[in-house]
Design a protein around this motif. Structure first.
Motif, PDB file in Angstrom:
ATOM      1  N   LEU A 121       3.997  -2.931  -2.515  1.00 33.10           N
ATOM      2  CA  LEU A 121       3.299  -2.256  -1.423  1.00 33.10           C
ATOM      3  C   LEU A 121       3.546  -2.924  -0.070  1.00 33.10           C
ATOM      4  CD1 LEU A 121      -0.068  -1.554  -3.248  1.00 33.10           C
ATOM      5  CD2 LEU A 121       1.398   0.209  -2.223  1.00 33.10           C
ATOM      6  N   ALA A 122       4.048  -4.157  -0.088  1.00 33.92           N
ATOM      7  CA  ALA A 122       4.305  -4.855   1.179  1.00 33.92           C
ATOM      8  C   ALA A 122       5.614  -4.411   1.824  1.00 33.92           C
ATOM      9  CB  ALA A 122       4.329  -6.368   0.953  1.00 33.92           C
ATOM     10  N   LEU A 284      -0.802   5.143   2.637  1.00 39.26           N
ATOM     11  CA  LEU A 284      -2.156   5.309   2.100  1.00 39.26           C
ATOM     12  C   LEU A 284      -2.154   6.175   0.844  1.00 39.26           C
ATOM     13  CD1 LEU A 284      -4.179   5.792   5.412  1.00 39.26           C
ATOM     14  CD2 LEU A 284      -4.107   3.767   3.948  1.00 39.26           C
ATOM     15  N   VAL A 285      -1.298   7.207   0.824  1.00 35.53           N
ATOM     16  CA  VAL A 285      -1.191   8.045  -0.374  1.00 35.53           C
ATOM     17  C   VAL A 285      -0.632   7.230  -1.533  1.00 35.53           C
ATOM     18  CG1 VAL A 285       0.029  10.001  -1.392  1.00 35.53           C
ATOM     19  CG2 VAL A 285      -1.016  10.225   0.862  1.00 35.53           C
ATOM     20  N   GLY A 348      -3.970  -7.609   1.919  1.00 36.14           N
ATOM     21  CA  GLY A 348      -5.262  -7.741   1.257  1.00 36.14           C
ATOM     22  C   GLY A 348      -5.629  -6.499   0.476  1.00 36.14           C
ATOM     23  N   LEU A 349      -5.336  -5.317   1.030  1.00 41.39           N
ATOM     24  CA  LEU A 349      -5.571  -4.073   0.299  1.00 41.39           C
ATOM     25  C   LEU A 349      -4.749  -4.021  -0.980  1.00 41.39           C
ATOM     26  CD1 LEU A 349      -5.773  -1.197   2.950  1.00 41.39           C
ATOM     27  CD2 LEU A 349      -7.450  -1.719   1.173  1.00 41.39           C
ATOM     28  N   ALA A 350      -3.505  -4.503  -0.913  1.00 46.60           N
ATOM     29  CA  ALA A 350      -2.652  -4.512  -2.097  1.00 46.60           C
ATOM     30  C   ALA A 350      -3.243  -5.400  -3.193  1.00 46.60           C
ATOM     31  CB  ALA A 350      -1.248  -4.976  -1.734  1.00 46.60           C
ATOM     32  N   PRO A 369       6.629   6.009  -6.414  1.00 50.70           N
ATOM     33  CA  PRO A 369       6.356   6.530  -5.059  1.00 50.70           C
ATOM     34  C   PRO A 369       6.443   5.464  -3.972  1.00 50.70           C
ATOM     35  CG  PRO A 369       4.747   7.378  -6.622  1.00 50.70           C
ATOM     36  CD  PRO A 369       5.515   6.316  -7.338  1.00 50.70           C
ATOM     37  N   VAL A 370       6.086   4.224  -4.307  1.00 52.91           N
ATOM     38  CA  VAL A 370       6.169   3.143  -3.326  1.00 52.91           C
ATOM     39  C   VAL A 370       7.629   2.844  -2.993  1.00 52.91           C
ATOM     40  CG1 VAL A 370       5.561   0.748  -2.820  1.00 52.91           C
ATOM     41  CG2 VAL A 370       3.994   2.175  -4.159  1.00 52.91           C
TER      42      VAL A 370
END
Length: 688
Positions: A121-122, A284-285, A348-350, A369-370
């Motif tokens: 995700l980063a 975000l999705v 942090g969200l990850a 998707p990422v």
């Protein structure tokens, strides 16, 4: 040979990381120039540091060894530049940051005993607002910060403290030497997290980590004490160290509502179309999808009797997210602090994402998707950056016709592009330094974090930090004595725009919207800047034995008696609508104000200006007189104030090989609204 499920999972994760790395590195290496706001300034500093002893730089700069943050960026960049050139060197550092951020997040996830897949995700978010602004050192510091947090957590719980201690020492020291702001953020998160994990019950673990952080904290303490606890006027000049600092030195906080509203902008805003918002929505999705699948997997494992409550990971993740919400917008002349934390917040969200299903093919499908989003983000940035290739080629062709090692000022009348929303061409005049050497008007050398100094303080007169984009500030009669060349983007007739006399400016070449202009009038070299050295002067009010000395230099001024506005020091005032850096010297009614400079070095001519600022203009107000004494030589009085604007003056310096005393004597019959400001520079005349 068959692989275990763990090996297969690592293999597929490695494949995903490789694909994402290619996607994010392509825009770093494909364009002619990286169109980032501060990037040219960093290139100029690295080139000057790498080649400071060579002819294009030696007359202007000297190497100044120091223990300072930014050394990890500038120092490594300069070493690489000696072998592969400055442009490639800095792209290598950005590449390390782009690939290193997800890998450092993976390291943190593993230390917290979580699945490393969330580190993917980063990748889409490495194209962040700090990157588009060209904050190269900060971007490189982000993976080092994540690595330092992981090292501290691991060291606190390690059964092999010696190895962990080395990792903490190395990671935290490298982090400080790259960017002090990221260093402080990492230690804040690591310290709070470990205090929650272990608190007083296992205080020895906390002490273990604290001891390992001592070397980096000592480096930070030394740097902080020598920079923020000391005056920089001798190195940077009185005006550069105060008026031209990046901010006002105070702390600026923003409301919660404002921070919520600004989130999309700080995430990655860089494009004129909707691409940046689409990147945010796509991320975000993708985050929501992997979170949803991970949540279902966690519920399934819980049904099977496997309880998975990663509270330590949640603590670290929430602390990283907290950085954006609690940090001020600016403080202590550091601008845009909280926006820089957006990348930490996204990481942090990850960390809050639950583990994926577990089997390698399920994990790969969950994060497909990422990977797809990362490829699309890389393609968008590749296209946007490539849209400026023609401008980059035009710039290179323009600068190629300028002599190396000269003095150039950049005036970007059209700093934006059709694709990018930032003023990406604002500092493109600094590419002259990066490609041809020499000196430009405003550079990052005017900063205590760069291990270079100007050989002559104030040797590059310029109309303040805003002169590059507030073009009315640059007036030929004030600054034309110094510069050999002017680089413009979007100006077809420079001379009248800067008030140059007919024939003083001639066009050398133009390519696209870039033009190079030569100053045809005799240029001079700065021997001494009275404004930048005002902290060495002494000031008096009155005459004879009854005169009163003004207070010694403090808080950017010499404070004199009588009134709070009776002081001497660097300022910026507006004269007939033109903002001009000057030395404030408000007169005292009926008494002279004398500013005395001892040990002024030899020179040929003092050139200056004086005037009463627009804020002090009033009908039938008294003139203010300036009398200058050079040794025993007295020069004619300059009277100003009855008319708007400033008045320029020149006076020859008596020929001498010895230093001399120069006194500026300011008098006025009335001091009401006499907002007097003047400037003066001692020049060496140009040699034939």
């Amino acid at each position: 040979m068959s692989r275990s499920p763990t090996e297969q999972d690592a293999l597929w994760l490695g494949i995903a990381q490789f694909v994402c790395s290619i996607a994010v590195l392509t825009p770093v290496w494909s364009p002619e120039l990286l169109p980032l706001l501060d990037w040219p300034q960093h290139e100029a500093m690295v080139r000057a540091l790498a080649d400071v002893t060579t002819e294009p730089f030696r007359p202007y700069y000297a190497f100044e060894p120091q223990l300072s943050t930014y050394l990890g960026f500038y120092g490594v960049g300069a070493l690489l530049a000696k072998g592969i050139g400055v442009e490639a060197a800095l792209r290598v550092l950005v590449s390390l940051a782009f690939v290193g951020t997800p890998l450092a997040l993976e390291r943190l996830l593993k230390v917290l005993k979580r699945s490393p897949w969330a580190s993917l995700l980063a990748f889409p978010i490495v194209f962040s607002w700090p990157f588009y602004m060209g904050f190269g050192a900060y971007v490189l510091a982000v993976p080092l910060a994540l690595w330092t947090i992981a090292a501290c957590v691991r060291h606190a719980e390690s059964d092999a403290p010696q190895i962990g201690r080395i990792e903490v020492v190395v990671s935290s020291t490298l982090l400080f030497l790259t960017h002090a702001l990221a260093f402080g953020a990492a230690l804040l998160v690591a310290g709070l997290a470990l205090a929650i994990f272990h608190h007083w019950v296992r205080y020895k673990r906390l002490a273990r980590v604290a001891l390992a952080l001592v070397p980096s904290l000592l480096c930070f303490g030394w740097w902080f004490g020598t920079n923020f606890g000391a005056q920089h006027e001798d190195r940077l000049g009185a005006a550069t160290a105060s008026v031209h600092a990046q901010g006002g030195g105070g702390t600026e906080f923003e409301s919660f509502e404002r921070k919520v509203a600004d989130l999309p902008m700080w995430f990655n805003e860089a494009f004129r179309d909707e691409s940046d918002r689409q990147i945010l929505d796509g991320w975000l999705v993708a985050l929501g999808l992997v979170f949803f699948v991970g949540f279902l997997s966690a519920m399934w494992r819980r049904k099977k009797g496997v309880r998975d409550i990663p509270w330590q990971t949640w603590v670290v993740g929430l602390l990283l997210m907290m950085l954006y919400w609690v940090m001020p917008m600016s403080a202590a002349n550091i601008w845009a602090i909280s926006p820089r934390m957006i990348l930490f917040g996204a990481c942090g969200l990850a960390l809050l994402v639950p583990n994926p299903p577990g089997r390698y093919w399920q994990n790969a499908l969950t994060y497909a998707p990422v990977v797809a989003l990362t490829c699309w983000v890389g393609w968008v940035n590749h296209q946007k950056f490539g849209s400026m290739d023609e401008d980059a080629r035009n710039l290179e062709a323009t600068l190629a016709e300028a002599e190396p090692g000269q003095r150039l000022y950049g005036l970007m009348y059209h700093p934006a592009s059709a694709e990018l929303s930032q003023a990406v061409m604002l500092h493109w005049g600094s590419y002259y330094m990066a490609q041809r050497g020499g000196l430009t008007g405003f550079t990052f050398i005017n900063s205590p974090t760069v291990p270079l100094r100007l050989r002559t303080v104030g040797s590059s007169p310029y109309p303040g930090r805003r002169g590059e984009w507030e073009h009315a500030r640059f007036r030929y009669d004030l600054y034309g004595d110094f510069y050999d060349y002017f680089l413009t983007h979007g100006s077809t007739n420079l001379g009248p725009r800067i008030g140059a006399p007919r024939g003083a400016i001639e066009q050398v070449t133009n390519h696209g919207r870039f033009s190079l202009w030569r100053n045809t009038q005799p240029r001079r070299t700065v021997a001494y800047s009275f404004r930048e050295n005002v902290h060495h002067a002494v000031a008096y009010v009155g005459t004879g034995e009854g005169r009163t000395a003004c207070a010694p230099w403090a808080d950017g001024r010499l404070q004199c008696p009588n009134e709070e506005w009776t002081w001497v020091g660097p300022s910026e005032q507006t004269f007939d609508g033109i903002v001009v850096p000057c030395t404030w010297a408000h007169p005292v009614a009926g008494e002279p104000l004398e500013i005395v400079y001892d040990a002024v070095p030899p020179g040929d001519v003092i050139v200056g200006f004086a005037g009463v600022a627009d804020s002090g203009q009033a009908a039938r107000a008294a003139d203010v007189d300036l009398a200058v004494r050079i040794g025993e030589l007295r020069v004619p009085v300059i009277s100003v104030g009855s008319n708007r604007g400033y008045r320029r003056f020149e006076m020859p310096m008596p020929q001498s090989d010895q230093a001399q005393r120069v006194t500026f004597r300011i008098t006025a019959e009335s001091d009401a609204a006499r907002h007097y400001c003047f400037g003066a520079t001692l020049f060496h005349e140009a040699s034939d």
